[in-house]
Design an enzyme around this catalytic site. Structure first.
Site, PDB file in Angstrom:
ATOM      1  N   CYS A   2       0.847  -1.185   0.000  1.00  0.00           N
ATOM      2  CA  CYS A   2       0.000   0.000   0.000  1.00  0.00           C
ATOM      3  C   CYS A   2       0.882   1.234   0.000  1.00  0.00           C
ATOM      4  O   CYS A   2       1.905   1.287   0.676  1.00  0.00           O
ATOM      5  CB  CYS A   2      -0.945   0.095   1.194  1.00  0.00           C
ATOM      6  SG  CYS A   2      -2.130  -1.223   1.275  1.00  0.00           S
ATOM      7  N   ARG A  27       3.850  -0.517  -4.813  1.00  0.00           N
ATOM      8  CA  ARG A  27       3.572  -1.016  -3.468  1.00  0.00           C
ATOM      9  C   ARG A  27       2.240  -1.768  -3.385  1.00  0.00           C
ATOM     10  O   ARG A  27       1.921  -2.348  -2.339  1.00  0.00           O
ATOM     11  CB  ARG A  27       3.541   0.149  -2.476  1.00  0.00           C
ATOM     12  CG  ARG A  27       4.841   0.916  -2.433  1.00  0.00           C
ATOM     13  CD  ARG A  27       4.726   2.088  -1.486  1.00  0.00           C
ATOM     14  NE  ARG A  27       4.663   1.667  -0.115  1.00  0.00           N
ATOM     15  CZ  ARG A  27       5.699   1.520   0.688  1.00  0.00           C
ATOM     16  NH1 ARG A  27       6.900   1.763   0.242  1.00  0.00           N
ATOM     17  NH2 ARG A  27       5.551   1.123   1.930  1.00  0.00           N
ATOM     18  N   TRP A  74      -2.856  -2.750  -1.573  1.00  0.00           N
ATOM     19  CA  TRP A  74      -2.587  -4.193  -1.657  1.00  0.00           C
ATOM     20  C   TRP A  74      -3.434  -4.788  -0.542  1.00  0.00           C
ATOM     21  O   TRP A  74      -3.152  -4.592   0.643  1.00  0.00           O
ATOM     22  CB  TRP A  74      -1.098  -4.473  -1.440  1.00  0.00           C
ATOM     23  CG  TRP A  74      -0.752  -5.909  -1.667  1.00  0.00           C
ATOM     24  CD1 TRP A  74      -0.444  -6.494  -2.862  1.00  0.00           C
ATOM     25  CD2 TRP A  74      -0.661  -6.946  -0.684  1.00  0.00           C
ATOM     26  NE1 TRP A  74      -0.182  -7.829  -2.683  1.00  0.00           N
ATOM     27  CE2 TRP A  74      -0.303  -8.145  -1.357  1.00  0.00           C
ATOM     28  CE3 TRP A  74      -0.862  -6.999   0.689  1.00  0.00           C
ATOM     29  CZ2 TRP A  74      -0.130  -9.349  -0.694  1.00  0.00           C
ATOM     30  CZ3 TRP A  74      -0.697  -8.207   1.353  1.00  0.00           C
ATOM     31  CH2 TRP A  74      -0.326  -9.367   0.647  1.00  0.00           C
ATOM     32  N   ASN A  98      -1.426   2.381   5.504  1.00  0.00           N
ATOM     33  CA  ASN A  98      -0.571   1.286   5.044  1.00  0.00           C
ATOM     34  C   ASN A  98      -0.193   0.477   6.274  1.00  0.00           C
ATOM     35  O   ASN A  98       0.415   1.024   7.200  1.00  0.00           O
ATOM     36  CB  ASN A  98       0.679   1.884   4.358  1.00  0.00           C
ATOM     37  CG  ASN A  98       1.780   0.866   4.150  1.00  0.00           C
ATOM     38  OD1 ASN A  98       1.506  -0.320   4.027  1.00  0.00           O
ATOM     39  ND2 ASN A  98       3.018   1.318   4.126  1.00  0.00           N
ATOM     40  N   GLY A  99      -0.574  -0.798   6.305  1.00  0.00           N
ATOM     41  CA  GLY A  99      -0.253  -1.620   7.481  1.00  0.00           C
ATOM     42  C   GLY A  99      -1.461  -2.431   7.894  1.00  0.00           C
ATOM     43  O   GLY A  99      -2.392  -2.622   7.104  1.00  0.00           O
ATOM     44  N   GLU A 477      16.217 -19.154  -6.949  1.00  0.00           N
ATOM     45  CA  GLU A 477      15.923 -17.798  -7.424  1.00  0.00           C
ATOM     46  C   GLU A 477      15.330 -17.851  -8.841  1.00  0.00           C
ATOM     47  O   GLU A 477      14.381 -17.124  -9.152  1.00  0.00           O
ATOM     48  CB  GLU A 477      17.206 -16.953  -7.377  1.00  0.00           C
ATOM     49  CG  GLU A 477      17.110 -15.568  -7.997  1.00  0.00           C
ATOM     50  CD  GLU A 477      16.059 -14.642  -7.377  1.00  0.00           C
ATOM     51  OE1 GLU A 477      15.425 -15.015  -6.386  1.00  0.00           O
ATOM     52  OE2 GLU A 477      15.860 -13.545  -7.934  1.00  0.00           O
ATOM     53  N   LYS A 481      11.623 -16.417  -9.583  1.00  0.00           N
ATOM     54  CA  LYS A 481      11.426 -15.360 -10.574  1.00  0.00           C
ATOM     55  C   LYS A 481      10.418 -15.801 -11.622  1.00  0.00           C
ATOM     56  O   LYS A 481       9.524 -15.071 -11.982  1.00  0.00           O
ATOM     57  CB  LYS A 481      12.782 -15.060 -11.212  1.00  0.00           C
ATOM     58  CG  LYS A 481      13.048 -13.654 -11.570  1.00  0.00           C
ATOM     59  CD  LYS A 481      13.689 -12.813 -10.505  1.00  0.00           C
ATOM     60  CE  LYS A 481      12.881 -12.714  -9.237  1.00  0.00           C
ATOM     61  NZ  LYS A 481      13.573 -12.028  -8.175  1.00  0.00           N
ATOM     62  N   GLU A 484       6.756 -16.083 -10.174  1.00  0.00           N
ATOM     63  CA  GLU A 484       6.076 -14.853  -9.760  1.00  0.00           C
ATOM     64  C   GLU A 484       5.651 -13.992 -10.940  1.00  0.00           C
ATOM     65  O   GLU A 484       4.670 -13.260 -10.838  1.00  0.00           O
ATOM     66  CB  GLU A 484       6.885 -14.038  -8.748  1.00  0.00           C
ATOM     67  CG  GLU A 484       8.095 -13.337  -9.285  1.00  0.00           C
ATOM     68  CD  GLU A 484       8.811 -12.527  -8.223  1.00  0.00           C
ATOM     69  OE1 GLU A 484       8.165 -11.800  -7.472  1.00  0.00           O
ATOM     70  OE2 GLU A 484      10.053 -12.604  -8.171  1.00  0.00           O
ATOM     71  N   HIS A 500      15.795 -38.514  -4.966  1.00  0.00           N
ATOM     72  CA  HIS A 500      15.143 -38.865  -3.700  1.00  0.00           C
ATOM     73  C   HIS A 500      13.648 -38.549  -3.733  1.00  0.00           C
ATOM     74  O   HIS A 500      13.028 -38.390  -2.680  1.00  0.00           O
ATOM     75  CB  HIS A 500      15.841 -38.146  -2.545  1.00  0.00           C
ATOM     76  CG  HIS A 500      17.272 -38.554  -2.407  1.00  0.00           C
ATOM     77  ND1 HIS A 500      17.650 -39.774  -1.911  1.00  0.00           N
ATOM     78  CD2 HIS A 500      18.412 -37.923  -2.775  1.00  0.00           C
ATOM     79  CE1 HIS A 500      18.974 -39.878  -1.940  1.00  0.00           C
ATOM     80  NE2 HIS A 500      19.455 -38.767  -2.472  1.00  0.00           N
ATOM     81  N   LYS A 600       5.582  -4.802  -3.921  1.00  0.00           N
ATOM     82  CA  LYS A 600       7.035  -4.786  -3.788  1.00  0.00           C
ATOM     83  C   LYS A 600       7.496  -4.738  -2.336  1.00  0.00           C
ATOM     84  O   LYS A 600       8.464  -5.369  -1.961  1.00  0.00           O
ATOM     85  CB  LYS A 600       7.591  -3.583  -4.545  1.00  0.00           C
ATOM     86  CG  LYS A 600       9.104  -3.528  -4.514  1.00  0.00           C
ATOM     87  CD  LYS A 600       9.692  -3.454  -5.885  1.00  0.00           C
ATOM     88  CE  LYS A 600      11.174  -3.621  -5.869  1.00  0.00           C
ATOM     89  NZ  LYS A 600      11.568  -4.994  -6.204  1.00  0.00           N
TER      90      LYS A 600
END
Ligand code: F6R
Length: 605
Positions: A2, A27, A74, A98-99, A477, A481, A484, A500, A600
């Site tokens: 946010c 954000r 968000w 935001n939070g 990674e 990537k 997402e 295994h 982000k």
């Protein structure tokens, strides 16, 4: 997570609010909204989806006023609907947040006893309702805002606007970042300086617990105990606040391409003629028995890679964990253990909580951060900036390679101090590191070939990534990537772990990306690759000329990287992993810079 903005302006604020939200959209982008006070009257507009929907709405249904607040969301509490979009309003109060307000249910119950009922599913609406309740009891707006803030548990950055108050805005920060901007006859609030950059470069970063009362002539700030405090006004570099794509189709493409140059900046910041220079008092690695590294997502994978470096070259044992597990596992921290936290944003809630957990337990707290004014930077004993520049693409790219570079420099410093690296050997590695930006440039030259491979990968439903040694975290990674931004299911395994269990997944429909420079472990990885191919698996081998020569013929596709010393390979091999994900996502037509469900800066746990 946010983004919030507030403007007490001298002109109509709606366009400036929307521009600031555009700069904050990284954000969160589930919905957006603004509220203004015009001729004493509070009003708002909100729209679901990307910011462009709000700007379209404002064309048809404009919002006048020279004072306003804005929000890009968000979603945490409640679906991304117009009703749940911010600003939230209760009577004469509008709030952006935001939070997370953790005690919102208790507060709702209390407010119900005063006849106030919610109309949304959000925690934030409770803040506006509480402020309205305080106003109803006769409090003045600032008093009502402060009394409201006192009652909130959880994390927040807030901006309040009041009906009838055209020259007043109240901001507060606890757990989520908030900056005050100083203009000429105008004042601003923003989640970061980037949001405010078109309007001002004079910024005050609020500290934990601060509340700010803004009028057009300035801001008065009080700390959590209510004491009036002075906070520094900094002039930020406008370069740092640039947010354009520089001719690239996406921020992610620009940020991938920037890596040779930002990596040079990182190296220049840490390398002198005499070797590696750490900021401030530096770190005494010889005094440590252990290092514990904590981070989230890609930053965690940088830490995981660093474990190989610290243990192999500095003989320093490293524990590495994701912050969301670390903080609640409450691990014992043995004596002579330093704690290191890695975060691009420096605001990730779980990483920050892990840092606070370690405060009185670890020998020292170190923060490897991209945002020097961030909470993690400020709460660390020593902040180690990565100098990647602003990263806008939600998928982290250049921050990852710059994190790796700083971590490798730290591992080399540790090796030196602990007597495992001679000055000659160190100088040799540093010379190789100085040449790395050029090598990265060569690797970027393979872009077209990688794009062609990605076109084929885009057809897959599942993709596996394999790596051994320091290539194992990098396999993770690559998978992270890819999933997402392309939404293709991807998993990473240590090459030796395949048989295994995961090998059961292999058939001709599951491409397997193998990251394997021709190092000491190459032959072993090739054996695992053979096992995949023997079961019809299609291997994309990312390797160097020697690796391609020895094992490339059998692979489905080969992506050839320039030669690089083993120690530096994780930094170089990050590039093809990023480019593969990028081009696969473009081929699939997803929203590369703003993938679904993500944001982000993850300031909620
Ligand atoms: C993935 C990505 C995330 C972040 C994670 C931590 O591409 O960007 O996994 O790495 O959310 O964020 P920071 O580094 O800001 O703590």
């Amino acid at each position: 997570m946010c983004g919030i903005v507030g403007i007490l302006g001298t002109h109509e604020v709606a366009p400036a609010l929307v521009e600031a939200l555009r700069r904050l959209e990284y954000r969160g982008y589930d919905s957006a909204g603004i509220a203004t006070v015009n001729e004493g009257r509070l009003d708002r507009r909100r729209a679901v989806g990307k910011l462009v929907n709000l700007s379209d709405l404002l064309v048809h249904d404009p919002l006048a006023g020279k004072s306003g607040i804005g929000h890009t969301r968000w979603a945490t509490h409640g679906a991304p609907t117009e009703g749940n979009a911010h600003p939230h309003r209760s009577g004469p109060v509008a709030v952006v947040h935001n939070g997370i307000v953790e005690n919102y249910k208790d507060l709702r119950a209390e407010l119900a006893r005063h006849g106030l009922t919610p109309h949304t599913d959000t925690d934030t609406e409770t803040i506006a309702m509480l402020a309205q309740h305080h106003l109803d009891t006769g409090m003045a707006p600032v008093e009502a805002a402060f009394a409201t803030i006192d009652k909130l548990e959880g994390a927040f950055a807030l901006a309040f606007l009041f009906d009838g108050e055209e020259d007043l805005m109240v901001g507060a920060r606890k757990g989520s970042p908030l900056a005050v901007g100083h203009g000429d006859g105008e004042m601003y609030l923003g989640s970061d300086a980037i949001a405010l950059a078109p309007m001002t470069n004079r910024i005050t970063y609020l500290e934990e617990g601060d509340r700010a009362v803004l009028t057009r002539t300035g801001a008065t700030i009080r700390d959590a105990e209510g004491r009036a405090v002075t906070r520094e006004v900094r002039t930020i570099s406008m370069d740092a606040a640039r947010v354009d794509k520089g001719g690239h189709k996406h921020f992610m493409a620009k940020e991938i391409a920037e890596q040779p140059s930002v990596l040079s900046d990182t190296l220049n910041a840490y390398l002198t003629q005499d070797g590696i220079a750490l900021p401030g008092p530096g770190i005494d690695f010889a005094a440590l028995d252990r290092l514990t590294i904590t981070a989230c997502g890609t930053a965690y994978l940088a830490g995981f890679t660093a474990k190989y470096w610290f243990e192999q070259i500095a003989r320093l044992p490293v524990d590495v964990d994701v912050a969301s597990e670390f903080r609640y596992r409450e691990p014992p921290i043995p004596p002579r253990t330093a704690a290191l936290f890695i975060s691009q944003s420096g605001e990730t809630a779980d990483t920050l909580a892990a840092l606070r957990y370690c405060r009185d337990k670890a020998t020292a707290l170190y923060g490897v951060v991209n945002v020097p004014e961030s909470s993690i930077a400020r709460e660390s004993d020593l902040a180690l900036p990565i100098h990647a520049g602003v990263e806008i693409g939600v998928a982290s790219t250049k921050a990852f390679t710059c994190q790796l570079t700083v971590l490798l420099l730290l591992a080399l410093k540790a090796a030196e101090q602990r007597g495992h690296l001679t000055p000659e050997a160190r100088d040799k590695v540093l010379a190789q590191l100085r040449a790395l930006p050029g090598v990265l440039n060569t690797a970027l030259g393979r872009d077209q070939h990688i794009e062609a491979v990605a076109q084929e990968l885009a057809e897959a439903r599942d993709i596996l990534f394999l790596g051994r040694g320091a290539m194992y975290p990098l396999a993770h990674e690559g998978a992270l990537k890819l999933k997402e931004i392309s939404y293709i299911h991807a998993e990473a395994y240590a090459s030796g772990e395949l048989k295994h269990g995961p090998i059961a997944l292999i058939d001709q429909h599951v491409p397997v990306v193998v990251l394997a420079p021709r190092d000491g472990l190459f032959e072993k990885t090739v054996s695992n690759m053979q096992e995949v191919m023997a079961r019809g698996g299609k291997v994309v081998l990312i390797t160097d000329a020697a690796g391609a020569e020895s094992a490339g013929a059998e692979a489905w596709k080969v992506i050839q990287m320039p030669e690089v010393p083993d120690l530096l390979a994780p930094i170089l091999y990050a590039l093809p992993a990023q480019l593969l994900a990028y081009h696969t996502a473009v081929a699939k037509g997803t929203d590369v810079d703003q993938p679904r469900n993500l944001a982000k800066s993850v300031t909620v746990e």
